[in-house]
Design a protein around this motif. Structure first.
Motif, mmCIF file in Angstrom:
data_model
loop_
_atom_site.group_PDB
_atom_site.id
_atom_site.type_symbol
_atom_site.label_atom_id
_atom_site.label_comp_id
_atom_site.label_asym_id
_atom_site.label_seq_id
_atom_site.Cartn_x
_atom_site.Cartn_y
_atom_site.Cartn_z
ATOM 1 N N ALA A 244 -19.864 99.459 -27.295
ATOM 2 C CA ALA A 244 -21.486 99.145 -27.824
ATOM 3 C C ALA A 244 -21.865 100.011 -28.376
ATOM 4 O O ALA A 244 -21.979 101.193 -28.164
ATOM 5 N N THR A 245 -23.377 99.723 -29.542
ATOM 6 C CA THR A 245 -24.636 100.806 -30.115
ATOM 7 C C THR A 245 -25.862 100.496 -29.920
ATOM 8 O O THR A 245 -25.757 98.502 -30.104
ATOM 9 N N ALA A 253 -19.496 109.568 -29.916
ATOM 10 C CA ALA A 253 -17.930 109.365 -29.872
ATOM 11 C C ALA A 253 -18.134 109.839 -28.378
ATOM 12 O O ALA A 253 -17.294 109.052 -27.065
ATOM 13 N N GLU A 254 -18.958 111.327 -28.258
ATOM 14 C CA GLU A 254 -18.511 111.485 -26.996
ATOM 15 C C GLU A 254 -18.895 110.351 -26.168
ATOM 16 O O GLU A 254 -18.701 109.962 -24.529
ATOM 17 N N ARG A 255 -20.359 109.378 -25.930
ATOM 18 C CA ARG A 255 -20.754 108.795 -25.059
ATOM 19 C C ARG A 255 -20.180 106.947 -25.164
ATOM 20 O O ARG A 255 -19.820 106.576 -24.474
ATOM 21 N N THR A 256 -18.902 107.150 -25.986
ATOM 22 C CA THR A 256 -18.666 105.461 -26.421
ATOM 23 C C THR A 256 -17.047 105.439 -25.749
ATOM 24 O O THR A 256 -16.954 104.905 -25.536
ATOM 25 N N ALA A 283 -25.262 111.863 -15.943
ATOM 26 C CA ALA A 283 -25.854 113.055 -16.246
ATOM 27 C C ALA A 283 -25.529 113.054 -17.566
ATOM 28 O O ALA A 283 -26.494 114.452 -18.033
ATOM 29 N N ASP A 284 -25.392 112.521 -18.748
ATOM 30 C CA ASP A 284 -25.137 112.571 -19.604
ATOM 31 C C ASP A 284 -26.911 112.635 -20.624
ATOM 32 O O ASP A 284 -26.731 112.590 -21.610
ATOM 33 N N LEU A 285 -27.063 111.399 -19.549
ATOM 34 C CA LEU A 285 -28.523 111.159 -20.046
ATOM 35 C C LEU A 285 -29.039 112.216 -20.203
ATOM 36 O O LEU A 285 -29.817 113.399 -19.906
ATOM 37 N N ASN A 286 -29.910 112.412 -21.002
ATOM 38 C CA ASN A 286 -31.195 113.224 -22.152
ATOM 39 C C ASN A 286 -32.420 112.471 -21.441
ATOM 40 O O ASN A 286 -33.381 111.834 -20.377
#
Length: 324
Positions: A244-245, A253-256, A283-286
């Motif tokens: 999804a985008t 690409a990492e989030r995907t 943890a990746d959320l800003n």
């Protein structure tokens, strides 16, 4: 009509479509007290036909869904007098309101809800539920249209004149994270984003439930499926997980890859893998994303409580937005 218009303005703001991040950050404290939904049996109250409901309720929900089946597209709903009025609210979808029914007051009919709920699933706007609403004093004596203890009015004082409140009840025709009458259905953002929903039994553990809710609302900006991402070892395979985008630039690409891992773990019913994928994604959320997620959970959760529940939790009641 003025009541419906005021509902529109508030709900769009509450859904985060108009509020700045600073406003969401003020809702963090409310998140800790907000009503996130009752824990229900994952075997007979998480998925239609809701076998855990009393027979009369189960039959009534099935009958209601059948009666509304002809209105299962936005076009059909509009032709029947239901119009989108509330924007796409996380965990609820889009409310299509029948303005004539909405003005009938406390004279409710379980067979004629005044709102239909639509959400995007598999790239199509689908009828996922219905809702009832009326204005009365907070301690209303209007009977609920269903007998189950899971059914309860939540209310919105900001949509009524002083001393009154707008009472509401949702009923779901699709799997729901917190049962057939939940105020918020945390599965909807997963389905809109094309990500497999987690095992509903995981909602029984509060740590897992918190992960599920945070991932759900973190997926809200991820609003349309644009490609299939590879879930298998074979890089040429495109079967399975739905990537999804965002409407604008799309995820990295990492989030995907993180979204693919969430999807794959849920499809495999692998709890440990899903927890690992969820923790990595969260943890990746800003900072902006975290503030938005926590704000949405706080604002929307608080608004799924009754006035009595907010009083008991020490949460200030929203002020009346009516000027009659």
């Amino acid at each position: 009509m003025s009541r419906i218009i005021s509902v529109v303005g508030f709900t769009i703001a509450a859904a985060g479509l108009m509020l700045p991040v600073s406003a969401f950050s003020q809702a963090h404290d409310a998140h800790g007290h907000a009503h996130m939904g009752q824990i229900v049996s994952c075997t007979d109250l998480a998925t239609p036909p809701w076998n855990g409901l009393p027979d009369t309720d189960r039959q009534q929900v099935a009958s209601l869904q059948q009666d509304l089946a002809a209105l299962n597209t936005p076009e059909a709903a509009k032709a029947a007098g239901f119009f989108p009025a509330l924007g796409d609210i996380p965990g609820m979808g889009v409310h299509y309101v029948n303005f004539t029914r909405a003005q009938r007051g406390k004279d409710l009919d379980v067979n004629t809800p005044d709102q239909l709920l639509f959400a995007s699933i598999d790239g199509q706007d689908q009828l996922v539920g219905a809702a009832y609403s009326f204005t009365d004093v907070p301690d209303t004596d209007v009977p609920l249209p269903f007998d189950s203890d899971l059914a309860s009015w939540h209310d919105h004082p900001q949509f009524a004149r002083d001393g009154e409140t707008l009472h509401m009840l949702h009923v779901w025709f699709v799997p729901s994270s917190n049962g057939p009458f939940a105020g918020l259905n945390f599965w909807l953002p997963y389905q809109t984003a094309g990500i497999e929903i987690p095992n509903p039994c995981w909602m029984a553990d509060e740590a897992d439930a918190d992960r599920i809710r945070n991932v759900s609302f973190a997926l809200v900006p991820v609003t349309r499926t644009v490609e299939r991402v590879n879930r298998a070892a074979d890089a040429t395979s495109t079967d399975g997980a739905a990537g999804a985008t965002n409407y604008s630039t799309g995820p990295s690409a990492e989030r995907t890859e993180m979204l693919s891992a969430l999807d794959a773990a849920a499809r495999a019913d692998d709890h440990d893998a899903w927890v690992s994928a969820a923790d990595r994604f969260i943890a990746d959320l800003n900072e902006t994303e975290v503030s938005r997620v926590q704000g949405l959970l706080g604002v929307l959760g608080t608004n799924q409580m009754s006035s009595a529940e907010r009083d008991a939790a020490g949460i200030a009641q929203p002020r009346s937005g009516r000027r009659d």
